[in-house]
Design a protein around this motif. Structure first.
Motif, PDB file in Angstrom:
ATOM      1  N   GLY A  80       0.838  -1.204   0.000  1.00 19.55           N
ATOM      2  CA  GLY A  80       0.000   0.000   0.000  1.00 19.55           C
ATOM      3  C   GLY A  80       0.866   1.244   0.000  1.00 19.55           C
ATOM      4  N   GLY A  94       0.135   4.530  -0.272  1.00 24.49           N
ATOM      5  CA  GLY A  94      -0.738   5.707  -0.207  1.00 24.49           C
ATOM      6  C   GLY A  94      -0.114   6.825   0.599  1.00 24.49           C
ATOM      7  N   ALA A  95      -0.979   7.607   1.272  1.00 21.74           N
ATOM      8  CA  ALA A  95      -0.528   8.778   2.024  1.00 21.74           C
ATOM      9  C   ALA A  95       0.569   8.388   3.018  1.00 21.74           C
ATOM     10  N   GLY A  96       0.418   7.225   3.680  1.00 24.38           N
ATOM     11  CA  GLY A  96       1.424   6.794   4.651  1.00 24.38           C
ATOM     12  C   GLY A  96       2.497   5.909   4.027  1.00 24.38           C
ATOM     13  N   ASP A 123       1.839  -2.337  -4.616  1.00 25.85           N
ATOM     14  CA  ASP A 123       0.558  -1.614  -4.705  1.00 25.85           C
ATOM     15  C   ASP A 123      -0.175  -2.109  -5.945  1.00 25.85           C
ATOM     16  N   HIS A 124      -1.520  -2.135  -5.875  1.00 26.48           N
ATOM     17  CA  HIS A 124      -2.227  -2.623  -7.064  1.00 26.48           C
ATOM     18  C   HIS A 124      -2.349  -1.581  -8.155  1.00 26.48           C
ATOM     19  N   LYS A 133      -4.720  10.802  -1.512  1.00 20.84           N
ATOM     20  CA  LYS A 133      -6.164  10.565  -1.479  1.00 20.84           C
ATOM     21  C   LYS A 133      -7.029  11.797  -1.144  1.00 20.84           C
ATOM     22  N   PRO A 134      -6.609  12.684  -0.218  1.00 20.23           N
ATOM     23  CA  PRO A 134      -7.476  13.848   0.050  1.00 20.23           C
ATOM     24  C   PRO A 134      -7.714  14.741  -1.166  1.00 20.23           C
ATOM     25  N   LEU A 167      -2.668  -7.638  -2.897  1.00 23.51           N
ATOM     26  CA  LEU A 167      -2.548  -8.599  -1.792  1.00 23.51           C
ATOM     27  C   LEU A 167      -3.773  -9.509  -1.784  1.00 23.51           C
ATOM     28  N   LEU A 194      -2.879  -0.409   3.723  1.00 22.17           N
ATOM     29  CA  LEU A 194      -3.818  -0.554   2.599  1.00 22.17           C
ATOM     30  C   LEU A 194      -4.940   0.470   2.593  1.00 22.17           C
ATOM     31  N   GLY A 195      -4.941   1.378   3.552  1.00 15.51           N
ATOM     32  CA  GLY A 195      -5.956   2.422   3.547  1.00 15.51           C
ATOM     33  C   GLY A 195      -7.349   1.909   3.854  1.00 15.51           C
ATOM     34  N   GLY A 253      -1.920   3.766   9.402  1.00 14.73           N
ATOM     35  CA  GLY A 253      -2.838   4.490   8.528  1.00 14.73           C
ATOM     36  C   GLY A 253      -4.266   4.018   8.752  1.00 14.73           C
ATOM     37  N   ASP A 254      -5.120   4.246   7.743  1.00 14.06           N
ATOM     38  CA  ASP A 254      -6.557   3.954   7.872  1.00 14.06           C
ATOM     39  C   ASP A 254      -6.848   2.491   8.188  1.00 14.06           C
ATOM     40  N   ARG A 288      -6.927   9.464   9.313  1.00 16.10           N
ATOM     41  CA  ARG A 288      -6.739  10.741   8.628  1.00 16.10           C
ATOM     42  C   ARG A 288      -5.350  10.798   8.021  1.00 16.10           C
ATOM     43  N   ALA A 289      -5.210  11.643   6.994  1.00 19.03           N
ATOM     44  CA  ALA A 289      -3.929  11.747   6.300  1.00 19.03           C
ATOM     45  C   ALA A 289      -2.838  12.230   7.265  1.00 19.03           C
TER      46      ALA A 289
HETATM   47  C1  LIG Z   1     -12.096  12.619  -0.819  1.00 18.87           C
HETATM   48  C2  LIG Z   1     -11.268  12.480   0.445  1.00 18.87           C
HETATM   49  C3  LIG Z   1     -10.843  13.630   1.135  1.00 18.87           C
HETATM   50  C4  LIG Z   1     -10.076  13.495   2.311  1.00 18.87           C
HETATM   51  N1  LIG Z   1      -9.634  14.640   2.933  1.00 18.87           N
HETATM   52  C5  LIG Z   1      -8.830  14.545   4.026  1.00 18.87           C
HETATM   53  C6  LIG Z   1      -8.324  15.728   4.658  1.00 18.87           C
HETATM   54  O1  LIG Z   1      -8.628  16.854   4.246  1.00 18.87           O
HETATM   55  N2  LIG Z   1      -7.495  15.572   5.755  1.00 18.87           N
HETATM   56  C7  LIG Z   1      -7.146  14.334   6.218  1.00 18.87           C
HETATM   57  O2  LIG Z   1      -6.391  14.250   7.219  1.00 18.87           O
HETATM   58  N3  LIG Z   1      -7.608  13.201   5.649  1.00 18.87           N
HETATM   59  C8  LIG Z   1      -8.455  13.269   4.561  1.00 18.87           C
HETATM   60  N4  LIG Z   1      -8.934  12.120   3.963  1.00 18.87           N
HETATM   61  C9  LIG Z   1      -8.552  10.808   4.536  1.00 18.87           C
HETATM   62  C10 LIG Z   1      -7.169  10.411   4.018  1.00 18.87           C
HETATM   63  O3  LIG Z   1      -7.178  10.401   2.602  1.00 18.87           O
HETATM   64  C11 LIG Z   1      -6.780   9.038   4.546  1.00 18.87           C
HETATM   65  O4  LIG Z   1      -6.867   9.063   5.950  1.00 18.87           O
HETATM   66  C12 LIG Z   1      -5.350   8.679   4.140  1.00 18.87           C
HETATM   67  O5  LIG Z   1      -5.218   8.652   2.723  1.00 18.87           O
HETATM   68  C13 LIG Z   1      -4.952   7.324   4.722  1.00 18.87           C
HETATM   69  O6  LIG Z   1      -3.675   6.988   4.282  1.00 18.87           O
HETATM   70  P1  LIG Z   1      -3.240   5.461   4.130  1.00 18.87           P
HETATM   71  O7  LIG Z   1      -1.795   5.465   3.765  1.00 18.87           O
HETATM   72  O8  LIG Z   1      -3.665   4.703   5.322  1.00 18.87           O
HETATM   73  O9  LIG Z   1      -4.117   4.893   2.920  1.00 18.87           O
HETATM   74  P2  LIG Z   1      -4.311   5.399   1.415  1.00 18.87           P
HETATM   75  O10 LIG Z   1      -3.763   6.740   1.217  1.00 18.87           O
HETATM   76  O11 LIG Z   1      -5.749   5.165   1.095  1.00 18.87           O
HETATM   77  O12 LIG Z   1      -3.430   4.343   0.582  1.00 18.87           O
HETATM   78  C14 LIG Z   1      -3.740   2.985   0.488  1.00 18.87           C
HETATM   79  C15 LIG Z   1      -2.918   2.356  -0.643  1.00 18.87           C
HETATM   80  O13 LIG Z   1      -3.095   0.942  -0.591  1.00 18.87           O
HETATM   81  C16 LIG Z   1      -3.280   0.442  -1.916  1.00 18.87           C
HETATM   82  N5  LIG Z   1      -4.034  -0.822  -1.789  1.00 18.87           N
HETATM   83  C17 LIG Z   1      -5.267  -0.990  -1.256  1.00 18.87           C
HETATM   84  N6  LIG Z   1      -5.610  -2.302  -1.256  1.00 18.87           N
HETATM   85  C18 LIG Z   1      -4.564  -2.971  -1.796  1.00 18.87           C
HETATM   86  C19 LIG Z   1      -4.310  -4.365  -2.045  1.00 18.87           C
HETATM   87  N7  LIG Z   1      -5.186  -5.333  -1.736  1.00 18.87           N
HETATM   88  N8  LIG Z   1      -3.133  -4.709  -2.609  1.00 18.87           N
HETATM   89  C20 LIG Z   1      -2.209  -3.759  -2.928  1.00 18.87           C
HETATM   90  N9  LIG Z   1      -2.399  -2.437  -2.704  1.00 18.87           N
HETATM   91  C21 LIG Z   1      -3.555  -2.043  -2.136  1.00 18.87           C
HETATM   92  C22 LIG Z   1      -4.026   1.575  -2.640  1.00 18.87           C
HETATM   93  O14 LIG Z   1      -3.834   1.503  -4.047  1.00 18.87           O
HETATM   94  C23 LIG Z   1      -3.360   2.821  -2.023  1.00 18.87           C
HETATM   95  O15 LIG Z   1      -2.232   3.227  -2.773  1.00 18.87           O
HETATM   96  C24 LIG Z   1      -9.728  12.209   2.802  1.00 18.87           C
HETATM   97  C25 LIG Z   1     -10.176  11.065   2.126  1.00 18.87           C
HETATM   98  C26 LIG Z   1     -10.946  11.187   0.960  1.00 18.87           C
HETATM   99  C27 LIG Z   1     -11.414   9.940   0.232  1.00 18.87           C
END
Ligand SMILES: Cc1cc2nc3c(=O)[nH]c(=O)nc-3n(C[C@H](O)[C@H](O)[C@H](O)COP(=O)(O)OP(=O)(O)OC[C@H]3O[C@@H](n4cnc5c(N)ncnc54)[C@H](O)[C@@H]3O)c2cc1C
Length: 432
Positions: free
Chosen positions: A10, A12-14, A38-39, A46-47, A82, A120-121, A312-313, A328-329
């Motif tokens: 994953g 993503g943001a983290g 990552d897929h 993501k925000p 995954l 994986l968010g 992360g999420d 949250r991001a």
């Molecule tokens: C429209 C929107 C607005 C937002 N605005 C805010 C904001 O203003 N402030 C804030 O703090 N937060 C905000 N958020 C929340 C924030 O985006 C998330 O909290 C943050 O992105 C979480 O980071 P993460 O690294 O956990 O996951 P993500 O950033 O979601 O990354 C997850 C990654 O895992 C990958 N993945 C998922 N499943 C699989 C799998 N099975 N196999 C391989 N790869 C996989 C995805 O492709 C992605 O790259 C917002 C969210 C959205 C949707």
């Protein structure tokens, strides 16, 4: 002597911030092999997705190709989804990759790890509400945001022809009055204003009916009353009909039904009410908390396996007051820093340190109309209410911090410059 392999699933943001730090510090020096899975082939923060969904942001300009980023930052990228985990043999199962016609491009594979990090968010949770999966748009991935944008443009165009003879109303239902729903509602008004000014559609923003439907007693339930009030006033000023304490029971192709018997007619429906971690996490044999999040201790290590970390999420990390760190991001950003230090400490045989979340405040951006929120000030963590340009500045800074973590200060400075130039050169809305 073999070096440990740290696999992060994953980016993503983290996750992307974590592999960048690990790659630069450990990968480049040959102290560990860092692999990102990552897929998707590219990353977009993501925000920004609600801006991609309305065309306010061209994802092509802001996305990062993992493969080239990996080469410049000391880690390896493997595209894959995954599908499972063999904890005894410390191996990941990655699903076969198929093209659009269902033909296999890459077979199912295994990937060995010494340390595994899951980031994986999350995805939207439709709480098994009938019709949501069939008739609602979700804004969880760049692909979904792009699909909404195309549907939105087509719908605006379709109604444009009718607008020459009559005064049609375009009806949008947004379920979920959290940050995504609120920001999307404002972005839609902004998008229609721009499209009208470009002559793309005859419809003007007075013909846009947006219903924002929230099950809780107010929009943005986690934010202070002063922010909620300001956001409500701003939305109502734009013309958004805010329905609170209203639970959606069913969605049809052209309407949203609520528990109090309303039938809200819609041309476009978006579901942004609540999140859960991806379903694959239920199949890994790890302890899960509410929302399918992996239970970790305060060092971000799984409570079931000392070689697995999650953040992360998709992780449920305890806080001193008994709650868990919010999804949250800014939390993912802070956890990436702590986990980077903990993984280094583990390699050096040093103890891991606990993660402590520092809430820096919450900011809501209502397109070009307004930005509102709170910042936490000083050690006493006093809330400071901010709005207007100052709030917008801090809203954008969270993204700039992410860019600095993945590109470094110099490149981020150049990106800020290019973004400024693009505002002069390019239209404010992606039109194609
Ligand atoms: C429209 C929107 C607005 C937002 N605005 C805010 C904001 O203003 N402030 C804030 O703090 N937060 C905000 N958020 C929340 C924030 O985006 C998330 O909290 C943050 O992105 C979480 O980071 P993460 O690294 O956990 O996951 P993500 O950033 O979601 O990354 C997850 C990654 O895992 C990958 N993945 C998922 N499943 C699989 C799998 N099975 N196999 C391989 N790869 C996989 C995805 O492709 C992605 O790259 C917002 C969210 C959205 C949707």
């Amino acid at each position: 002597m073999s070096i440990p392999r740290i696999v992060v699933v994953g980016g993503g943001a983290g996750g992307l911030e974590l592999v960048t730090r690990l790659g630069r510090r450990l990968g480049r020096r040959g102290r560990a092999e860092i692999v990102l899975v990552d897929h998707s082939p590219t990353h977009i923060w993501k925000p920004l997705l609600h801006e991609v969904a309305t065309g306010a942001l061209d994802s092509g300009l802001d996305e990062i190709a993992y493969a080239s980023h990996a080469r410049g930052n000391g880690y390896r990228f493997q595209r894959g989804t995954l599908r499972g985990l063999d904890r005894q043999r410390r191996r990941l199962h990655l699903a076969a990759m198929l093209d659009d016609d269902g033909e296999e491009i890459l077979p199912a594979r295994e990937l060995a790890y010494d340390r595994l990090v899951l980031s994986l968010g999350s995805v939207s949770n439709d709480f098994a509400t009938p019709g949501v999966a069939e008739y609602c748009h979700f804004i969880d991935s760049p692909g979904q945001a792009e699909a909404f944008r195309r549907d939105m443009l087509d719908t605006f165009l379709r109604y444009s022809a009718a607008a020459q003879h009559e005064s049609p109303r375009l009806r949008v239902g947004i379920v979920g009055g959290g940050a995504t729903g609120v920001e999307l509602a404002a972005q839609l008004y902004d998008a229609l204003l721009m499209l009208h000014s470009y002559g793309v559609t005859e419809l003007d923003h007075h013909q846009l009916d947006i219903h924002l439907i929230e099950a809780a007693d107010d929009v943005l339930p986690a934010l202070p009353e002063r922010v909620r009030q300001a956001v409500r006033d701003e939305l109502q000023g734009l013309g958004v009909q805010v329905l609170t304490a209203t639970r959606v029971t069913q969605v049809e192709a052209d309407a949203i039904h609520t528990a109090d018997g309303q039938r809200i007619a819609t041309d476009l429906a978006v579901w942004a009410a609540g999140i859960k971690a991806p379903d694959i996490l239920t199949e890994l044999g790890l302890t899960l908390a509410k929302g399918q999040r992996i239970v970790v201790d305060d060092t971000l290590r799984s409570v079931d396996d000392p070689d697995i970390f999650a953040f992360g999420d998709c992780a449920s990390c305890p806080q001193a007051d008994g709650s868990s760190v919010p999804p949250r991001a800014q939390a993912a950003h802070q956890q990436a820093q702590r986990l980077y230090r903990n993984l280094r400490a583990q390699i050096d045989g040093k103890p891991l340190k606990p993660f402590v979340y520092r809430d820096r405040g919450s900011l809501i951006s209502l397109a070009h109309f307004e930005a509102i929120g709170t910042l936490m000030r000083g050690a006493s963590a006093r809330r400071l209410f901010v709005e207007g340009h100052l709030a917008k500045f801090f809203y954008v800074s969270l993204y700039r911090l992410h860019q600095r973590a993945v590109h470094g200060s110099l490149k981020t400075g150049i990106i800020v410059l290019v973004d400024g130039l693009n505002r002069f050169i390019r239209p404010r809305l992606k039109l194609h």
